[in-house]
Scaffold this motif. Structure first.
Motif, PDB file in Angstrom:
ATOM      1  N   GLY A   7       7.949  -4.045   7.460  1.00 17.43           N
ATOM      2  CA  GLY A   7       8.220  -5.368   6.897  1.00 17.43           C
ATOM      3  C   GLY A   7       7.748  -6.497   7.795  1.00 17.43           C
ATOM      4  O   GLY A   7       7.201  -7.494   7.315  1.00 17.43           O
ATOM      5  N   VAL A   8       7.915  -6.344   9.094  1.00 12.44           N
ATOM      6  CA  VAL A   8       7.435  -7.364  10.036  1.00 12.44           C
ATOM      7  C   VAL A   8       5.917  -7.490   9.941  1.00 12.44           C
ATOM      8  O   VAL A   8       5.362  -8.593   9.929  1.00 12.44           O
ATOM      9  N   CYS A   9       5.235  -6.350   9.852  1.00  3.99           N
ATOM     10  CA  CYS A   9       3.767  -6.376   9.744  1.00  3.99           C
ATOM     11  C   CYS A   9       3.321  -7.006   8.434  1.00  3.99           C
ATOM     12  O   CYS A   9       2.381  -7.806   8.403  1.00  3.99           O
ATOM     13  N   HIS A  10       4.001  -6.672   7.357  1.00  2.00           N
ATOM     14  CA  HIS A  10       3.649  -7.256   6.065  1.00  2.00           C
ATOM     15  C   HIS A  10       3.926  -8.753   6.045  1.00  2.00           C
ATOM     16  O   HIS A  10       3.143  -9.526   5.488  1.00  2.00           O
ATOM     17  N   GLU A  11       5.030  -9.166   6.656  1.00  2.00           N
ATOM     18  CA  GLU A  11       5.345 -10.593   6.709  1.00  2.00           C
ATOM     19  C   GLU A  11       4.241 -11.354   7.452  1.00  2.00           C
ATOM     20  O   GLU A  11       3.839 -12.446   7.043  1.00  2.00           O
ATOM     21  N   ALA A  12       3.763 -10.775   8.539  1.00  2.00           N
ATOM     22  CA  ALA A  12       2.709 -11.432   9.315  1.00  2.00           C
ATOM     23  C   ALA A  12       1.452 -11.621   8.465  1.00  2.00           C
ATOM     24  O   ALA A  12       0.838 -12.696   8.477  1.00  2.00           O
ATOM     25  N   ASP A  30      -1.198   7.757   6.841  1.00  2.00           N
ATOM     26  CA  ASP A  30      -1.076   6.311   7.043  1.00  2.00           C
ATOM     27  C   ASP A  30      -0.230   5.988   8.271  1.00  2.00           C
ATOM     28  O   ASP A  30       0.622   6.771   8.697  1.00  2.00           O
ATOM     29  N   TRP A  31      -0.458   4.791   8.813  1.00  2.00           N
ATOM     30  CA  TRP A  31       0.278   4.325   9.990  1.00  2.00           C
ATOM     31  C   TRP A  31       1.780   4.381   9.764  1.00  2.00           C
ATOM     32  O   TRP A  31       2.536   4.809  10.643  1.00  2.00           O
ATOM     33  N   ARG A  32       2.236   3.970   8.590  1.00  2.00           N
ATOM     34  CA  ARG A  32       3.671   3.990   8.304  1.00  2.00           C
ATOM     35  C   ARG A  32       4.206   5.412   8.373  1.00  2.00           C
ATOM     36  O   ARG A  32       5.271   5.659   8.929  1.00  2.00           O
ATOM     37  N   ALA A  55      14.629   1.844  10.230  1.00  2.00           N
ATOM     38  CA  ALA A  55      13.915   1.240  11.352  1.00  2.00           C
ATOM     39  C   ALA A  55      12.423   1.134  11.042  1.00  2.00           C
ATOM     40  O   ALA A  55      11.801   0.098  11.297  1.00  2.00           O
ATOM     41  N   ALA A  56      11.850   2.201  10.475  1.00  2.00           N
ATOM     42  CA  ALA A  56      10.423   2.168  10.115  1.00  2.00           C
ATOM     43  C   ALA A  56      10.170   1.100   9.061  1.00  2.00           C
ATOM     44  O   ALA A  56       9.183   0.352   9.149  1.00  2.00           O
ATOM     45  N   HIS A  61       0.172  -1.893  17.192  1.00  2.00           N
ATOM     46  CA  HIS A  61      -0.874  -1.228  16.402  1.00  2.00           C
ATOM     47  C   HIS A  61      -0.793  -1.677  14.941  1.00  2.00           C
ATOM     48  O   HIS A  61      -1.801  -2.023  14.327  1.00  2.00           O
ATOM     49  N   GLY A  62       0.432  -1.674  14.406  1.00  2.00           N
ATOM     50  CA  GLY A  62       0.622  -2.067  13.005  1.00  2.00           C
ATOM     51  C   GLY A  62       0.223  -3.508  12.753  1.00  2.00           C
ATOM     52  O   GLY A  62      -0.439  -3.824  11.760  1.00  2.00           O
ATOM     53  N   LEU A  63       0.616  -4.399  13.652  1.00  2.00           N
ATOM     54  CA  LEU A  63       0.247  -5.808  13.498  1.00  2.00           C
ATOM     55  C   LEU A  63      -1.270  -5.989  13.565  1.00  2.00           C
ATOM     56  O   LEU A  63      -1.862  -6.699  12.739  1.00  2.00           O
ATOM     57  N   ALA A  64      -1.912  -5.337  14.529  1.00  2.00           N
ATOM     58  CA  ALA A  64      -3.368  -5.449  14.673  1.00  2.00           C
ATOM     59  C   ALA A  64      -4.090  -4.870  13.465  1.00  2.00           C
ATOM     60  O   ALA A  64      -5.065  -5.450  12.971  1.00  2.00           O
TER      61      ALA A  64
END
Length: 199
Positions: free
Chosen positions: A166-171, A133-135, A160-161, A99-102
């Protein structure tokens, strides 16, 4: 109500402020934020340019509200997120990551036009409500699972959150700066997270 305002709202139950936000949000959705002007928003909304300043302190406030509406609209289109205590933690966490990546991918065109406008982004952040927010929802989900005993009692869910965010922001940053998104195996990411936080 002026005739111009009445014409702009003739077939709509929205207030003029909400109509302006909805118009700007639609414009952001269709063309991003780069080059978006008060004049363009006013014309699209069917009102005089100065009307915007009767409802917003400045253009930045309108853009922040419209961008927040855009993010909400994108998230609504992605469907609901899993509730704590349902399904498996692994599958639920994978759903939050996906969801976060999308979501981040979908808001990138609008975000790209705001990178050089910190005042709009600051107002965007200030306009949000805690838990919206999603986060915030990801963190609340992890805390609830910890309370339910489906994660370790001392699980560092905040860390963990932050890793997932961070992974989503990096993408998104990779897409923005290089035009390509790094390959992501959501299952591997979830496995790595759970190795540190499961009971």
């Amino acid at each position: 109500m002026s005739p111009r305002r009445a014409a702009a709202l003739r077939d709509d139950d929205l207030s003029l402020r909400d109509h302006l936000i909805a118009t700007a949000e639609r414009m952001i959705s269709e063309g991003g934020t780069a080059g978006l002007t008060v004049r363009g928003i006013a014309r699209e909304a069917g009102v005089a340019d100065g009307v915007l300043y009767n409802h917003f302190a400045d253009k930045e406030e309108l853009l922040a509200q419209a961008f927040r509406a855009h993010v909400r609209s994108v998230e609504a289109g992605l469907g609901p997120l899993p509730e704590p205590g349902t399904g498996s933690v692994r599958a639920n966490l994978a759903a939050y990551v996906s969801h976060g990546l999308a979501m981040h991918r979908a808001i990138l065109p609008a975000m790209a036009g705001l990178i050089g406008r910190p005042e709009v982004l600051a107002r965007f952040a200030a306009a949000g409500e805690t838990g919206e927010d999603w986060r915030d929802r990801l963190l609340a989900y992890l805390r609830a699972e910890r309370e339910l005993g489906r994660l370790a009692p001392d699980a560092r869910v905040e860390a963990a959150a932050a890793m997932v965010v961070g992974v989503c922001h990096e993408a998104v940053l990779s897409l923005l700066f290089s035009g390509t998104e790094p390959e992501r195996d959501v299952d591997d990411l979830v496995a790595a997270l759970l190795a540190g936080i499961r009971p």
